[in-house]
Structure formats: structure tokens, C-alpha cells
Write a protein that holds these residues in place. Structure first.
Motif, short mmCIF file in Angstrom:
data_model
loop_
_atom_site.label_atom_id
_atom_site.label_comp_id
_atom_site.label_asym_id
_atom_site.label_seq_id
_atom_site.Cartn_x
_atom_site.Cartn_y
_atom_site.Cartn_z
N VAL A 55 -38.52 -25.69 0.62
CA VAL A 55 -39.12 -25.73 -0.86
C VAL A 55 -38.26 -24.72 -1.38
N TRP A 56 -37.51 -23.91 -0.53
CA TRP A 56 -36.72 -23.35 -1.66
C TRP A 56 -35.13 -23.64 -1.87
N ALA A 57 -35.20 -24.39 -0.76
CA ALA A 57 -33.90 -25.08 -0.89
C ALA A 57 -33.61 -26.10 -2.11
N GLY A 58 -34.98 -26.28 -3.17
CA GLY A 58 -35.13 -26.95 -4.14
C GLY A 58 -34.38 -26.24 -5.38
N LEU A 59 -34.86 -24.72 -5.18
CA LEU A 59 -33.80 -23.84 -6.35
C LEU A 59 -32.66 -24.25 -6.33
N GLU A 60 -32.05 -24.10 -5.00
CA GLU A 60 -30.36 -24.19 -5.48
C GLU A 60 -30.06 -25.33 -6.21
N GLN A 61 -30.44 -26.49 -6.92
CA GLN A 61 -30.75 -27.21 -8.06
C GLN A 61 -31.22 -25.84 -9.13
N ALA A 62 -31.36 -25.46 -9.62
CA ALA A 62 -32.06 -24.52 -10.69
C ALA A 62 -30.97 -23.77 -10.99
N HIS A 63 -30.22 -23.42 -9.84
CA HIS A 63 -29.07 -22.13 -9.62
C HIS A 63 -28.47 -21.88 -11.14
N PRO A 64 -27.87 -22.92 -11.07
CA PRO A 64 -26.99 -23.54 -13.00
C PRO A 64 -27.53 -22.90 -14.04
N ALA A 65 -29.02 -23.46 -14.48
CA ALA A 65 -29.63 -23.03 -14.75
C ALA A 65 -29.75 -21.85 -15.36
N LEU A 66 -30.04 -21.33 -14.14
CA LEU A 66 -30.64 -19.69 -13.86
C LEU A 66 -29.36 -18.67 -14.50
N MET A 67 -27.82 -18.71 -13.67
CA MET A 67 -27.34 -18.54 -14.16
C MET A 67 -26.84 -18.79 -15.60
N LEU A 68 -26.72 -19.95 -15.91
CA LEU A 68 -26.36 -19.81 -17.30
C LEU A 68 -26.72 -19.79 -18.65
N LEU A 69 -28.23 -19.94 -18.41
CA LEU A 69 -28.49 -19.79 -19.37
C LEU A 69 -30.28 -18.89 -19.50
N TYR A 70 -30.43 -18.39 -18.19
CA TYR A 70 -30.82 -16.82 -18.56
C TYR A 70 -30.56 -16.03 -17.75
N VAL A 71 -29.39 -15.66 -17.45
CA VAL A 71 -28.37 -14.95 -17.24
C VAL A 71 -27.70 -14.63 -18.80
N VAL A 72 -27.11 -14.99 -18.19
CA VAL A 72 -25.09 -14.82 -19.92
C VAL A 72 -26.11 -14.60 -21.34
N VAL A 73 -26.96 -15.32 -22.22
CA VAL A 73 -27.16 -15.66 -23.33
C VAL A 73 -28.56 -14.08 -23.51
N PRO A 74 -29.61 -13.81 -22.43
CA PRO A 74 -30.17 -13.19 -22.58
C PRO A 74 -30.18 -11.60 -22.44
N ALA A 75 -28.86 -11.55 -21.73
CA ALA A 75 -27.94 -10.15 -21.18
C ALA A 75 -27.38 -9.95 -22.72
N MET A 76 -26.47 -10.85 -22.38
CA MET A 76 -24.66 -10.54 -23.12
C MET A 76 -24.99 -10.53 -24.80
N VAL A 77 -26.04 -11.24 -25.23
CA VAL A 77 -26.14 -11.20 -26.31
C VAL A 77 -27.33 -10.74 -27.10
N CYS A 78 -28.44 -11.76 -26.53
CA CYS A 78 -30.05 -10.54 -27.04
C CYS A 78 -30.56 -9.84 -26.50
N GLY A 79 -30.42 -8.95 -25.04
CA GLY A 79 -30.51 -8.12 -25.19
C GLY A 79 -29.35 -6.77 -25.53
N PHE A 80 -28.36 -6.59 -25.24
CA PHE A 80 -27.73 -5.32 -25.05
C PHE A 80 -27.95 -5.31 -27.08
N GLY A 81 -27.53 -6.73 -27.70
CA GLY A 81 -27.75 -7.24 -29.22
C GLY A 81 -29.12 -6.39 -29.91
N THR A 82 -29.79 -6.55 -29.40
CA THR A 82 -31.24 -6.10 -29.86
C THR A 82 -31.04 -4.21 -29.55
N LEU A 83 -30.87 -3.33 -28.16
CA LEU A 83 -30.28 -2.46 -28.07
C LEU A 83 -29.45 -1.50 -29.00
N TRP A 84 -28.57 -2.25 -29.38
CA TRP A 84 -27.42 -1.24 -29.12
C TRP A 84 -27.05 -2.22 -30.90
#
Length: 438
Positions: free
Chosen positions: A59-88
Motif C-alpha cells: 500500500v505504501w509503495a503506491g505513494l511513490e507514484q505521488a512523489h512528483p506531485a507532492l514535491m513539485l506542487l505541495y512543497v515548492v509553491v505552498p512554502a516558497m510563494v504562499c507561506g513566506f509571501g504571507t509571512l514576509w
């Protein structure tokens, strides 16, 4: 009692400290929390896969297919644009707060729902290109557009209302251009997803399968633009530099990168191959210019005899990784996009520690943060050494554990006074510790 000293009292005394109270603090912290969770899930699965610990078909091996989406879409933009942008952004624009907080909150809800649906689709075995994954990416698209609109409205409104025309800092330029790139590119990505969804029900016939990997080009631009803005912010109170060359390089990077990506995305055959080659060459030129400017600025900061604080270490790591990727692109024709995606890790971690310490007045264990940096740097080298990928993945896992422990200890001690005075916090063990070297 534990005595903890503020890690950067000069920031508040000089009038440049940023207040992290109010709605913006909660929204910004929530965006960062979302990015951290996505990074731990996606990165954790990648670590176990690299070590060969994930059994195929589990079951957990299925998450490996979601790795690109998690890292590209849900890490870079929420942190570098939305998160730090809202804070700073409010502090960088000399405003009392952000505009359209309700829109920003709605964006956070949509992106969070998209991440939950992405993980659920991966665990259910529907794959990274199934109906659930497509719906999740569409939710991400809607939330990202709303978040970018909130950021851009705040930036443009501050320019319209300001009596004194202050020049934008590199951080503001990076956030503004990143939000603009996303605002123009995300609808194109969403259109492809809608076509793919219609094809899945037999309405259209589409031969190209669209996934998070197809949006790697704009994400690379966001890493380059927002990443350099964050790096410049890491010593904004120390070094002095001219904003115009930095702004010109960032604007040229955003314009040329977006146009060439759109051309390659809409063209086909020989035209697409030509557009990709031109886009790679232009991105390499812009990256070299940005790395040169940031390198000169960091050299000036280093000559100021400033102690290598934790955020500066991560900023230097970002520059080194991106520079090596540029050299690989120049010599082998590939490597820059991968370096930008890996560099996002350094920019996000450096920005996080900058928020906790220098700009926010919060305590965190600096020795543990430095250990995390060392482990990450060694792991970055090992993953590219033949036969050492498993060891590199293990070190990435250890660095993630260091990060979790640093966050946990930081949350335990809480906030510090930003006036440079000693803050007192109770602790059960009765041990004495200081924030500057704990």
C-alpha cells in the motif's frame, strides 16, 4: 527555569524586525505546515524507496507514484510563494498586513484538499494519472490561482497607496514574479487536466497523459525566482547591494522562461524540440546571471565578518546546488531542472530557520539545524555517486529526523521577545540552555 537569548536582537532594535502576529501569522504558518507535511510524506517514501525498504505492490509503495506531485506542487509553491509571501510581504512592503485574507484562506483549503486527495488516490492504487489524481491537481490549480491573486493584490495595492516610492527588495520581486508566472501558467496546466478528465469519460480523445511532471518547467522558474529572493533576504540586515540588476535578471528569467515553456507546451514535433532547446539555453543564461549576482552579494556579506548563521548556510547550499546544475546543463545538456528542484529543499529550510530565528524572534536549536545542513549536503553529493544512492537516501532520512526534532524543540520553548532582552520559559528538566548554541 530555562534562559534563552534572542538569536537576532539587532533585527528588532534596527526597526527591521517583522511582526508575525495576527491573521497573516496563522495563514503563513499553515502554508508552511502544509509544505512540511507534504515534504515528509513524499520525501519519506522516496527515502525508503532509495534504501530498498518498500516492497513492490504494498500500500505504501503506491505513494511513490505521488512523489512528483507532492514535491513539485505541495512543497515548492505552498512554502516558497504562499507561506513566506504571507509571512514576509507585509513587512517588506511596509504594510500593516495582507489584503484578501479570505481569498488566501480559501486557497489554503483548496490546496490542502488537493494534497489529501493526492495521498488518498495514491494509497487506493488509482495511480498518479487517475481520476482522483486529476481532480486533486485541479483543486491545487484553483487554490494556487487564488493565493497568487492575494499576493499580487497586496503588492500592487502597496505600490498604489505608498506616498514614498521605495524600491522593491529582491524578495518582493521574487514573490511578485513567481506569482505572475503561476497565474499565467497554472490555467494552461488546468486546461490540459480538464481535457484529460474529459478523455477519461470518453468525451475527448487525448493521446498525451498530463501529470505533475509536465509542470516542472514553471515550478523550476518559481524555485529560481523565489529562491533567490529568499537567499537575498537571508542577509538583508547585513549586506548592501543594488536592487536594479537583481530585478532585471529576475524579470528576464520570468519572461523568457514562461514564453519558452508555453511555446514548448503548445507546439509539437520539431517546433517543440526547438522551443525546448531555446528555453534551456535562456534559462541557463539567466541562472548564470542570477548565481553571479548572488555570489558577489554573498561574498560581500562574508567579508563583513558575519558569523555563518544557519539561514546563510542553507542559502549558500542553494547557490552551490544551482551552480552545479548550471555547469551540468552547460556540459551535458541536462541537470539544471533537477538542481532547481533539489535547491528548493535548501531554500525552504533556510527560509524556515530565517522565519523562526532572525525575523520571528523564535528559538530553535542551532546545532541541530547545522547538523541537518551537513547531513543534507553530504546526502546531496552521495545521491549522484554511483552505488551510493542508498546511503544518500538514508542520510536524507536522518536530516529529516533532525528537522522534526528541531521543530519540536522550538515549539516547546515558544516565542522570544524581539527586544533583545532575555526571555524566560519554564522547562521540567530544570536544565539551562541558550538559543544561540543549543
Amino acid at each position: 527555569m530555562t534562559v534563552i537569548h534572542a538569536q537576532n536582537p539587532l533585527a528588532a532594535l534596527s526597526g527591521k524586525g517583522r511582526s508575525l502576529l495576527g491573521v497573516e501569522a496563522g495563514l503563513g504558518a499553515a502554508w508552511l505546515a502544509l509544505a512540511v507535511i507534504a515534504a515528509l510524506v513524499g520525501g519519506g517514501v522516496s527515502v525508503f524507496a532509495g534504501m530498498g525498504s518498500l516492497a513492490s505492490g504494498s500500500v505504501w509503495a503506491g505513494l511513490e507514484q505521488a512523489h512528483p506531485a507532492l514535491m513539485l506542487l505541495y512543497v515548492v509553491v505552498p512554502a516558497m510563494v504562499c507561506g513566506f509571501g504571507t509571512l514576509w510581504l507585509p513587512g517588506a512592503l511596509h504594510r500593516g498586513g495582507m489584503l484578501a485574507n479570505a481569498v488566501n484562506l480559501s486557497a489554503l483549503g483548496l490546496v490542502t484538499a488537493g494534497m489529501v486527495l493526492t495521498v488518498g488516490a495514491a494509497l487506493s492504487g488509482s495511480g498518479a494519472h487517475g481520476g482522483g489524481a486529476t481532480a486533486a491537481m485541479l483543486l491545487w490549480c484553483a487554490g494556487t490561482v487564488l493565493a497568487c491573486m492575494a499576493l499580487l493584490v497586496t503588492i500592487f495595492d502597496s505600490r498604489a497607496d505608498s506616498v514614498e516610492r521605495r524600491a522593491f527588495s529582491p524578495f518582493v520581486w521574487g514573490e511578485m514574479l513567481s506569482a505572475s508566472v503561476l497565474l499565467l501558467a497554472v490555467p494552461v496546466f488546468a486546461a490540459h487536466l480538464v481535457r484529460q478528465g474529459l478523455a477519461s469519460v470518453g468525451v475527448l480523445s487525448v493521446s498525451t497523459v498530463v501529470g505533475a511532471e509536465s509542470f516542472a518547467g514553471p515550478i523550476g522558474l518559481v524555485v529560481l525566482l523565489a529562491g533567490f529572493g529568499i537567499v537575498f533576504e537571508m542577509s538583508a540586515h547585513i549586506g548592501s547591494f543594488s536592487e536594479k540588476p537583481v530585478a532585471l535578471v529576475m524579470a528576464a528569467t520570468a519572461g523568457t522562461g514562461l514564453v519558452t515553456w508555453a511555446k514548448a507546451d503548445l507546439a509539437s514535433g520539431a517546433e517543440q524540440a526547438t522551443a525546448l532547446r531555446i528555453g534551456a539555453a535562456l534559462l541557463a543564461v539567466c541562472t548564470f546571471s542570477a548565481v553571479s549576482l548572488a555570489g558577489l552579494w554573498l561574498a560581500g556579506t562574508w567579508r563583513s565578518r558575519v558569523s555563518p548563521r544557519v539561514p546563510l548556510l542553507w542559502g549558500m547550499g542553494f547557490l552551490v546546488v544551482v551552480s552545479v546544475g548550471w555547469v551540468a546543463q552547460l556540459m551535458h545538456g541536462a541537470g539544471l531542472h533537477s538542481a532547481l528542484q533539489l535547491g528548493a529543499l535548501y531554500a525552504v529550510c533556510g527560509g524556515f530557520y530565517l522565519w523562526r530565528g532572525q525575523t520571528g524572534g523564535f528559538w530553535y536549536p542551532q546545532r541541530l539545524a547545522r547538523l541537518q545542513f551537513v547531513l543534507t549536503a553530504v546526502a546531496t553529493v552521495l545521491v549522484f555517486v554511483p552505488g551510493q544512492q542508498a546511503l544518500g537516501s538514508a542520510l536524507f532520512g536522518l536530516s529529516a529526523l533532525c528537522f522534526i526534532l528541531a521543530v519540536g524543540l522550538g515549539l516547546r520553548y515558544g516565542a522570544l521577545e524581539q527586544t533583545g532582552k532575555v526571555a524566560m520559559a519554564p522547562v521540567r528538566s530544570g536544565r539551562m540552555g541558550r538559543g544561540e548554541g543549543a
